[in-house]
Design an enzyme around this catalytic site. Structure first.
Site: not given
Length: 480
Positions: A221, A18
């Site tokens: 997302e 991430d």
């Protein structure tokens, strides 16, 4: 650069997905979640901020824990902290935005330094004091992104927009505001906590994408925002999960127009069937950053046959004068600034593509369907060392790119197997090297003479033999 940079870019055995890259001063900082090897949960570790000097992107370091998972908002330490992002506010302090899993609130932490330590100061709220994520019209708080524009105004982005049965399953868990209408964008007041005005719709989801140009690449997302040449680039993970795509706008709040895919961690092109993936894929998250005038896309890959052991990678990308970004291919050289040297020893875990003779597949979430993986190789770890496990006949590991000069022999460190390690260049039908190997329970180096023309090459390592073998590294030996 003092030494070469590889993908994944952090030191061996580090699992930090991430990644949100930001240049502050003369260093590149990456804000990540942390996976734990062997854990069945996403983001089971503390927040650590890794950084490297801009003039040496191989020299990564982390001086301390930026924010421990066990804190005043998580006293038991049970809740996992998912993908964060950070910005430097107008007051010169650094603000970290993150969520505790599906808790449906965006927490904010503050530090005087870009790598912390951070102290939690509160949660994002509406002007009337209502927590964002709880009010009517809010979307699910998830993977918040934060962006401070040139005028010092800060914007926040959030959203989780699954489709179909995933959405239904989340509602069964009692989660609120789980919609399929995309994410939201909002302006923040100077306190970095309070929303200025009302949240605005962002990139559409699968429920409201008809006629928008986002069909097939709707928002799922992993929100992120960047600015380049006066354009605003919203970077996100699409409903295909393995893709990081981008949308452009003239303002930080949109409206947004679909741009294209920047990178896929299955390394297949836009519109291709996942059955043709070049490597094992799963969820994706990352963003774009400029380093020395060169644009890079940061993303993560899957290891260990699951989606909870992810590692950060980066690739050079090109942005055309009209703002279009050409999709990047996965490489082993990433932040190196060019191909790797055509001599020396390289760890097998820097393979940018890996697949079995039957191809690749999506990594599983949890133990379900693990039986499918018996024929597949994977990148895993043992005693702190990463390696390729379970290479079977026809399995392929790809390494891009090497600047080969006067290559005369190649060796591989393996265990198990009976047959040969074969090396190919640039997808050729015939190997340029065949390394005979025999069964050994311990790591053993085997070598063979070879011949390969000078130049920049993609190298493929395959196993042709009985049973399975593991591969630790390979060495390119050039004439001195």
């Amino acid at each position: 650069m003092n030494s070469q940079a590889f993908n994944p870019y952090l030191p061996e055995g580090k699992f930090f997905p991430d990644g949100e890259p930001h240049v502050f001063g003369d260093r590149l900082y990456v804000y990540c979640s942390q996976d734990k090897f062997g854990s069945g949960r996403f983001c089971a570790g503390d927040y650590e901020v890794w950084s490297a000097p801009l003039n040496d992107l191989s020299a990564w370091s982390c001086k301390k824990t930026a924010l421990p998972r066990k804190n005043k908002f998580n006293k038991s330490g049970f809740k996992c902290m998912w993908a964060p992002d950070c910005t430097r506010g107008a007051d010169g302090n650094y603000y970290l935005y993150f969520c505790f899993g599906f808790e449906n609130r965006i927490c904010v932490a503050k530090s005087a330094m870009p790598d912390g330590p951070f102290e939690i100061i509160g949660c994002v709220r509406h002007s009337d004091g209502r927590p964002y994520g709880k009010a009517r019209g809010d979307v699910m708080c998830f993977d918040p992104a934060v962006f401070t524009d040139d005028d010092g105004v800060t914007y926040l982005y959030s959203g989780f927009s699954p489709c179909g049965l995933i959405k239904f399953g989340l509602k069964l868990k009692g989660l609120k505001n789980v919609k399929s209408c995309g994410g939201q964008a909002m302006k923040l007041k100077g306190d970095m906590l309070t929303i200025d005005g009302e949240p605005q719709p962002g990139v559409p989801g699968c429920a409201n994408s008809a006629g928008t140009g986002f069909e097939g690449h709707e928002f799922y997302e992993a929100s992120s925002m960047r600015k380049a040449d006066g354009r605003y680039y919203f970077i996100y993970s699409t409903i295909n999960s393995h893709e990081l795509a981008y949308a452009t706008a003239k303002t930080p709040l949109g409206p947004f127009s679909y741009g294209g895919v920047i990178v896929s961690n299955g390394d297949f092109g836009v519109g291709r069937d996942p059955a043709t993936a070049k490597t094992y894929w799963g969820n994706n998250h990352g963003s774009m950053e400029f380093i020395g005038g060169q644009a890079y896309i940061f993303y993560h890959r899957q290891t260990n046959k699951n989606e909870q052991t992810r590692q950060g990678c980066a690739e050079r990308i090109n942005i055309a004068p009209d703002g279009k970004i050409t999709q990047a291919e996965m490489t082993s050289c990433g932040l190196n600034g060019g191909p790797l040297e055509g001599s020396g020893t390289y760890p097998a875990y820097i393979a940018c593509n890996l697949r079995s003779a039957a191809g690749a597949c999506k990594c599983a979430y949890g133990p379900a369907h693990r039986w499918r993986y018996s024929e597949h190789p994977c990148i895993t770890m043992e005693d702190g060392r990463q390696f390729i496990q379970n290479m079977r006949r026809g399995g392929v590991a790809v390494f891009r790119y090497f600047d080969v000069k006067s290559l005369e022999s190649v060796s591989a460190t393996v265990r198990g197997g009976e047959g040969a390690i074969e090396m190919f260049a640039d997808g050729a039908d015939e190997p340029f090297a065949k390394i005979p190997i025999h069964m050994e329970n311990d790591w053993t180096e085997f070598s063979a003479a070879c011949s390969l023309s000078d130049g920049v090459h993609s190298l493929e390592l395959t196993y042709n033999g009985e049973g399975a073998c593991d591969v630790l590294d390979f060495t390119l030996n050039a004439k001195k």
